[in-house]
Design a protein around this motif. Structure first.
Motif, PDB file in Angstrom:
ATOM      1  N   GLN A  15      -4.611   8.444  -5.920  1.00  0.00           N
ATOM      2  CA  GLN A  15      -5.983   8.096  -5.573  1.00  0.00           C
ATOM      3  C   GLN A  15      -6.214   6.596  -5.631  1.00  0.00           C
ATOM      4  OE1 GLN A  15      -8.228  10.484  -8.353  1.00  0.00           O
ATOM      5  NE2 GLN A  15      -8.574  12.093  -6.847  1.00  0.00           N
ATOM      6  N   MET A  16      -5.584   5.940  -6.607  1.00  0.00           N
ATOM      7  CA  MET A  16      -5.721   4.502  -6.719  1.00  0.00           C
ATOM      8  C   MET A  16      -5.108   3.802  -5.511  1.00  0.00           C
ATOM      9  SD  MET A  16      -4.405   1.963  -9.753  1.00  0.00           S
ATOM     10  CE  MET A  16      -2.679   2.258  -9.386  1.00  0.00           C
ATOM     11  N   ASN A  17      -3.908   4.225  -5.100  1.00  0.00           N
ATOM     12  CA  ASN A  17      -3.265   3.631  -3.938  1.00  0.00           C
ATOM     13  C   ASN A  17      -4.089   3.851  -2.673  1.00  0.00           C
ATOM     14  OD1 ASN A  17      -0.137   2.646  -4.208  1.00  0.00           O
ATOM     15  ND2 ASN A  17      -0.681   4.058  -5.851  1.00  0.00           N
ATOM     16  N   GLU A  18      -4.617   5.056  -2.495  1.00  0.00           N
ATOM     17  CA  GLU A  18      -5.418   5.351  -1.302  1.00  0.00           C
ATOM     18  C   GLU A  18      -6.713   4.555  -1.300  1.00  0.00           C
ATOM     19  OE1 GLU A  18      -5.897   9.572  -1.311  1.00  0.00           O
ATOM     20  OE2 GLU A  18      -4.109   9.895  -0.082  1.00  0.00           O
ATOM     21  N   ALA A  19      -7.335   4.425  -2.474  1.00  0.00           N
ATOM     22  CA  ALA A  19      -8.600   3.699  -2.546  1.00  0.00           C
ATOM     23  C   ALA A  19      -8.424   2.215  -2.261  1.00  0.00           C
ATOM     24  CB  ALA A  19      -9.235   3.913  -3.921  1.00  0.00           C
TER      25      ALA A  19
ATOM     26  N   TRP B 250      -3.381   5.928   4.653  1.00  0.00           N
ATOM     27  CA  TRP B 250      -1.979   5.907   5.066  1.00  0.00           C
ATOM     28  C   TRP B 250      -1.190   4.832   4.338  1.00  0.00           C
ATOM     29  CZ3 TRP B 250      -0.340  10.108   7.048  1.00  0.00           C
ATOM     30  CH2 TRP B 250      -1.186  10.900   7.834  1.00  0.00           C
ATOM     31  N   GLY B 251      -1.775   3.660   4.172  1.00  0.00           N
ATOM     32  CA  GLY B 251      -1.092   2.612   3.430  1.00  0.00           C
ATOM     33  C   GLY B 251      -0.839   3.016   1.991  1.00  0.00           C
TER      34      GLY B 251
ATOM     35  N   TYR C 106       2.793   4.959  -2.222  1.00  0.00           N
ATOM     36  CA  TYR C 106       3.001   5.986  -3.237  1.00  0.00           C
ATOM     37  C   TYR C 106       4.328   6.700  -3.023  1.00  0.00           C
ATOM     38  CZ  TYR C 106       1.661   9.849  -6.366  1.00  0.00           C
ATOM     39  OH  TYR C 106       1.599  10.772  -7.388  1.00  0.00           O
ATOM     40  N   ALA C 107       4.676   6.968  -1.764  1.00  0.00           N
ATOM     41  CA  ALA C 107       5.951   7.626  -1.454  1.00  0.00           C
ATOM     42  C   ALA C 107       7.125   6.737  -1.844  1.00  0.00           C
ATOM     43  CB  ALA C 107       6.014   7.963   0.033  1.00  0.00           C
TER      44      ALA C 107
END
Length: 375
Positions: A71-75, A80-81, A86-87
């Motif tokens: 959620q932190m990465n998406e926010a 997509w970034g 995250y992947a």
């Protein structure tokens, strides 16, 4: 998957075990190879770097207050970034899991069970790790909390028993080669702790106000143990024997002989190391498992855990071909590779959070993540 909570004490103990991990066996040789008799300074400086990284991670988590690392990465980076970043992090954790399994198999077959195929050792170790994954992170945390006093007791016994073999003359001359060898050793050393993986567990700490201090406590205690182990390796074996031994800590443990009565207690060191590497491998395994389930919306069932364990086993066999290759890989490649995830990724996320200026809100709610009940 239901919400999982950890106490601050459990988080600190797991951080300590994660920090020590394989480093207690393999780090002294590489440090002494770089910094000679000043290797303990490299360990001390590397520990300071790790503490600074921990402070950056805590700052990032406090600014975002997201429900999970995904959620932190998406926010911060967009859907997509954030998912791509995250992947990449999950692939790093997956590779680390396989290398840890390879470390254990290589050590046990080389030093203790020479007639046992390395595949058998790795399979039995992975069975225990997958069993821990099925029971969950909370069970692993309680197990760590239960075994932690035993680990400290074993460490004290080891230090007291080896003390008659100590020769402080091995520590001189200080700073013989200047500052550069010390810095080189600390650079190669701090990348071995991979503390970024613990950020997956940070949101699980029930009392968020104590999560940061718990992380710091684990890093400081782990750094102290590593400095002590490095000092013992140098003062008992000397520089040449430490460099030429793949596992110098195990080598000096075998030297213990007090009155021809107390000797061959290297099993104490093995107990410390097996506990720490089991916790570290299980954390990496569970973190990667949870991450892929969250990323691809997969079900949490035993078949998925078993399949994931098989993938780890295959990657361990491919990546850990022999100890000479791995030592070269760790010495030349692992540090710059791990820096991409230990420093570059968090800095990107921190820069994104600073550009947004305000504390992030939980996606879709318009408010920050609520603190869990402290029952």
């Amino acid at each position: 998957m239901g919400k999982m909570y950890l106490t601050a004490r459990q988080f600190a103990i797991m951080t300590f075990a994660f920090f020590v991990g394989t480093s207690i066996l393999i780090a002294p040789s590489g440090l002494v190879s770089d910094a000679k008799q000043n290797a303990w300074m490299s360990a001390l400086l590397g520990g300071a770097f790790d503490l600074a990284l921990a402070a950056m991670y805590v700052l990032l988590m406090k600014r975002t207050r997201s429900g999970s690392f995904l959620q932190m990465n998406e926010a911060l980076l967009g859907k997509w970034g954030g998912r791509v970043m995250y992947a990449l992090f999950l692939m790093f954790s997956f590779l680390l899991t396989a290398l840890l399994v390879g470390d254990l198999g290589s050590f046990l077959t080389a030093e203790i069970m020479q007639e046992t195929p390395v595949e058998a050792t790795q399979i039995f170790f992975l069975l225990s790790v997958t069993f821990a994954a099925r029971l969950g992170i909370q069970t692993l945390a309680r197990t760590s909390e239960l075994l932690f006093p035993c680990m400290l007791l074993f460490l004290i016994v080891l230090v007291v028993a080896v003390s008659p073999q100590i020769d402080v003359r091995h520590l001189s001359p200080l700073m013989e080669g200047g500052v550069r060898p010390v810095l080189k050793g600390s650079y190669n050393y701090f990348g071995l702790q991979e503390l970024i993986v613990m950020m997956m567990l940070y949101p699980m700490v029930r009392n968020k106000a104590k999560a940061g201090p718990a992380l710091y406590a684990g890093v400081v205690l782990g750094s102290g143990v590593m400095v002590l182990v490095c000092l013992l390796s140098i003062t008992t074996l000397g520089v040449s024997l430490t460099v030429n031994n793949v596992y110098p800590t195990y080598a000096f443990a075998k030297m213990i002989n007090i009155g021809s009565f107390l000797q061959r207690i290297e099993g104490v060191l093995i107990a410390i190391w097996v506990f720490s590497i089991f916790v570290k491998t299980s954390i990496c395994f569970i973190v990667t498992l949870i991450g892929f389930q969250e990323l691809f919306q997969l079900k949490n069932d035993s078949s998925f855990i078993r399949s994931f364990g098989v993938l780890v086993f295959v990657l361990a066999l491919i990546s850990y071909t022999n100890i000479v290759f791995v030592r070269d890989f760790i010495g030349r490649i692992w540090a710059p590779f791990s820096i991409l995830f230990l420093i570059v990724l968090p800095l990107i996320l921190l820069a994104a959070s600073l550009l947004r200026r305000n504390t992030l809100e939980e996606p879709g709610t318009g408010r920050g993540m609520p603190e869990p009940d402290r029952a």
